[in-house]
Design a protein around this motif. Structure first.
Motif, PDB file in Angstrom:
ATOM      1  N   PRO A 166       0.801  -1.233   0.000  1.00 31.01           N
ATOM      2  CA  PRO A 166       0.000   0.000   0.000  1.00 31.01           C
ATOM      3  C   PRO A 166       0.831   1.280   0.000  1.00 31.01           C
ATOM      4  O   PRO A 166       0.359   2.331  -0.445  1.00 31.01           O
ATOM      5  CB  PRO A 166      -0.825  -0.113   1.291  1.00 31.01           C
ATOM      6  N   GLY A 167       2.072   1.208   0.473  1.00 30.38           N
ATOM      7  CA  GLY A 167       2.923   2.391   0.477  1.00 30.38           C
ATOM      8  C   GLY A 167       3.726   2.560  -0.786  1.00 30.38           C
ATOM      9  O   GLY A 167       4.558   3.477  -0.877  1.00 30.38           O
ATOM     10  N   ASN A 168       3.480   1.673  -1.775  1.00 26.75           N
ATOM     11  CA  ASN A 168       4.209   1.715  -3.053  1.00 26.75           C
ATOM     12  C   ASN A 168       5.723   1.727  -2.827  1.00 26.75           C
ATOM     13  O   ASN A 168       6.460   2.500  -3.455  1.00 26.75           O
ATOM     14  CB  ASN A 168       3.791   2.936  -3.877  1.00 26.75           C
ATOM     15  N   PHE A 169       6.174   0.876  -1.922  1.00 24.23           N
ATOM     16  CA  PHE A 169       7.602   0.798  -1.633  1.00 24.23           C
ATOM     17  C   PHE A 169       8.356   0.267  -2.839  1.00 24.23           C
ATOM     18  O   PHE A 169       8.008  -0.764  -3.408  1.00 24.23           O
ATOM     19  CB  PHE A 169       7.853  -0.110  -0.428  1.00 24.23           C
ATOM     20  N   ASP A 170       9.401   0.977  -3.230  1.00 25.14           N
ATOM     21  CA  ASP A 170      10.222   0.604  -4.374  1.00 25.14           C
ATOM     22  C   ASP A 170      11.646   0.343  -3.887  1.00 25.14           C
ATOM     23  O   ASP A 170      12.323   1.272  -3.427  1.00 25.14           O
ATOM     24  CB  ASP A 170      10.223   1.727  -5.419  1.00 25.14           C
ATOM     25  N   PRO A 171      12.136  -0.899  -3.957  1.00 27.63           N
ATOM     26  CA  PRO A 171      13.493  -1.199  -3.497  1.00 27.63           C
ATOM     27  C   PRO A 171      14.567  -0.366  -4.185  1.00 27.63           C
ATOM     28  O   PRO A 171      15.661  -0.186  -3.640  1.00 27.63           O
ATOM     29  CB  PRO A 171      13.657  -2.682  -3.836  1.00 27.63           C
ATOM     30  N   ALA A 172      14.253   0.155  -5.365  1.00 21.88           N
ATOM     31  CA  ALA A 172      15.222   0.970  -6.098  1.00 21.88           C
ATOM     32  C   ALA A 172      15.238   2.419  -5.614  1.00 21.88           C
ATOM     33  O   ALA A 172      16.128   3.194  -5.981  1.00 21.88           O
ATOM     34  CB  ALA A 172      14.909   0.925  -7.600  1.00 21.88           C
ATOM     35  N   ASP A 173      14.258   2.807  -4.790  1.00 25.37           N
ATOM     36  CA  ASP A 173      14.191   4.184  -4.303  1.00 25.37           C
ATOM     37  C   ASP A 173      13.653   4.167  -2.881  1.00 25.37           C
ATOM     38  O   ASP A 173      12.460   4.315  -2.641  1.00 25.37           O
ATOM     39  CB  ASP A 173      13.302   5.035  -5.206  1.00 25.37           C
ATOM     40  N   VAL A 174      14.564   3.974  -1.921  1.00 22.92           N
ATOM     41  CA  VAL A 174      14.155   3.831  -0.528  1.00 22.92           C
ATOM     42  C   VAL A 174      14.226   5.146   0.250  1.00 22.92           C
ATOM     43  O   VAL A 174      13.915   5.177   1.447  1.00 22.92           O
ATOM     44  CB  VAL A 174      15.040   2.778   0.184  1.00 22.92           C
ATOM     45  N   CYS A 175      14.598   6.213  -0.409  1.00 25.60           N
ATOM     46  CA  CYS A 175      14.752   7.504   0.266  1.00 25.60           C
ATOM     47  C   CYS A 175      13.434   7.941   0.915  1.00 25.60           C
ATOM     48  O   CYS A 175      12.367   7.884   0.285  1.00 25.60           O
ATOM     49  CB  CYS A 175      15.216   8.564  -0.727  1.00 25.60           C
ATOM     50  N   GLY A 176      13.514   8.357   2.167  1.00 26.65           N
ATOM     51  CA  GLY A 176      12.338   8.835   2.878  1.00 26.65           C
ATOM     52  C   GLY A 176      11.436   7.742   3.414  1.00 26.65           C
ATOM     53  O   GLY A 176      10.441   8.049   4.082  1.00 26.65           O
ATOM     54  N   LYS A 177      11.772   6.491   3.175  1.00 25.32           N
ATOM     55  CA  LYS A 177      10.943   5.383   3.639  1.00 25.32           C
ATOM     56  C   LYS A 177      11.361   4.931   5.036  1.00 25.32           C
ATOM     57  O   LYS A 177      12.480   5.176   5.479  1.00 25.32           O
ATOM     58  CB  LYS A 177      11.046   4.207   2.659  1.00 25.32           C
ATOM     59  N   THR A 200      23.343  12.202   0.080  1.00 22.10           N
ATOM     60  CA  THR A 200      24.302  12.736  -0.895  1.00 22.10           C
ATOM     61  C   THR A 200      23.591  13.272  -2.127  1.00 22.10           C
ATOM     62  O   THR A 200      24.019  14.269  -2.733  1.00 22.10           O
ATOM     63  CB  THR A 200      25.310  11.644  -1.316  1.00 22.10           C
ATOM     64  N   ALA A 201      22.481  12.607  -2.475  1.00 19.93           N
ATOM     65  CA  ALA A 201      21.707  13.028  -3.651  1.00 19.93           C
ATOM     66  C   ALA A 201      20.726  14.152  -3.312  1.00 19.93           C
ATOM     67  O   ALA A 201      19.935  14.567  -4.165  1.00 19.93           O
ATOM     68  CB  ALA A 201      20.948  11.835  -4.229  1.00 19.93           C
ATOM     69  N   GLY A 202      20.773  14.637  -2.077  1.00 21.42           N
ATOM     70  CA  GLY A 202      19.883  15.715  -1.684  1.00 21.42           C
ATOM     71  C   GLY A 202      18.474  15.263  -1.381  1.00 21.42           C
ATOM     72  O   GLY A 202      17.542  16.079  -1.352  1.00 21.42           O
TER      73      GLY A 202
END
Length: 310
Positions: A166-177, A200-202
């Motif tokens: 339900p949170g649309n978690f994406d292993p490729a983009d974990v920022c903020g999770k 590092t990526a802001g």
């Protein structure tokens, strides 16, 4: 565990109905239903008595251990199917527990026993409290600086998310999770590295939630408080079963790495005996039989290396 504790005891019975939270002490807990009790034990008990003592290996066992007669293993018994608790909430079971017993038999000892310890406390207690640590320790360069390790299985990591993601978690983009992990494991190191990449990526850092018990992290996940939990792939698969499908795996298995039995760095004699005994279990097919009993046969290695990669 990477630590990659790349692993549940009785508390998962509570998770199945969501009526109880995970226990703070893995020695406390009661089964919820007879139906789920069957899921906490292997389909058939592996008969340790079929394993023979090997005289030439038994002759190499250090005198003090031979006199004591018990190979004592420290394990965090909250990481099924490798190490967890039976339906009585007390008895350690899992493939690492059976492997400890098998090693003791090959070495000519009376028995192999496993005692619960929080994962991060096992290595510091080697020699003073435990002879070995068979508790899903991933072999890493950092760990090899601390202890001797004998490889026996290879396991990766995977993310678990609530059913339907339900949170649309994406292993490729974990920022903020918000991600739950077992304290002191490879997964913790992995998520910290990912969080640093985000900063590092802001981007917003990962909210890394550490737990002494893996079941606590899974409870939070089932309750919708976490976006994901990162565990060993074998642990994730088992947790899915124990929660009656209330969670699911998302993404592919990450970085499969060998895991090893840990032994005190200055105990070379015991390290070499464990290596020989493990190789015997591999050569005779006993290791794979034990792992098969917990649905993890594909993880078996065929060479017991002492400090591989060094």
């Amino acid at each position: 565990m990477i630590m990659k504790k790349t692993a549940t005891f009785i508390t998962f019975l509570a998770l199945a109905s969501l009526s109880l939270s995970a226990c703070a002490d893995p020695q406390v807990g009661t089964p919820n239903t007879t139906d789920t009790n069957d899921k906490t034990t292997p389909s058939a008990t592996f008969d340790i008595n079929q394993i023979e003592t090997v005289p030439e290996i038994a002759a190499l066992v250090p005198a003090e251990l031979k006199e004591k007669g018990i190979l004592l293993n420290g394990a965090s018994t909250d990481y099924a199917p490798a190490e967890f608790r039976a339906a009585d909430g007390q008895t350690p079971i899992g493939y690492d527990i059976d492997i400890t017993k098998a090693l003791a038999k090959v070495m000519g000892l009376k028995e192999g026993q496993t005692q619960h310890a929080e994962f991060a406390t096992i290595i510091p207690a080697l020699d003073s409290k435990f002879n070995i640590g068979a508790s899903s320790f991933t072999i890493t360069p950092e760990r090899l600086e601390q202890v001797n390790m004998i490889s026996y299985v290879q396991v990766g990591s995977s993310y678990a998310v609530p059913k339907g993601n339900p949170g649309n978690f994406d292993p490729a983009d974990v920022c903020g999770k918000t991600v739950g992990i077992l304290s002191g494991t490879y997964q913790q190191e992995y998520m910290q590295a990912k969080s640093t990449e985000c900063e590092t990526a802001g981007k917003e850092s990962v909210k890394i939630m550490t737990h002494d018990l893996n079941t606590d992290a899974i409870t939070k996940l089932v309750g919708g408080q976490y976006d994901a939990v990162l565990s060993d792939s074998t642990v994730t698969a088992y947790a899915i079963t124990q929660t009656n499908g209330k969670i699911e795996q998302v993404g592919e298995v990450i970085e499969a790495e060998p895991q090893g039995i840990v032994i005190a760095k200055d105990n070379q004699a015991l390290s070499e005996v464990i290596q020989k005994a493990m190789q015997y279990l591999m050569d005779k097919g006993y290791l794979k039989q034990i792992l098969d009993n917990y649905g993890a046969g594909e993880a078996a290695l065929n060479k017991a290396d002492l400090n591989p990669g060094k």
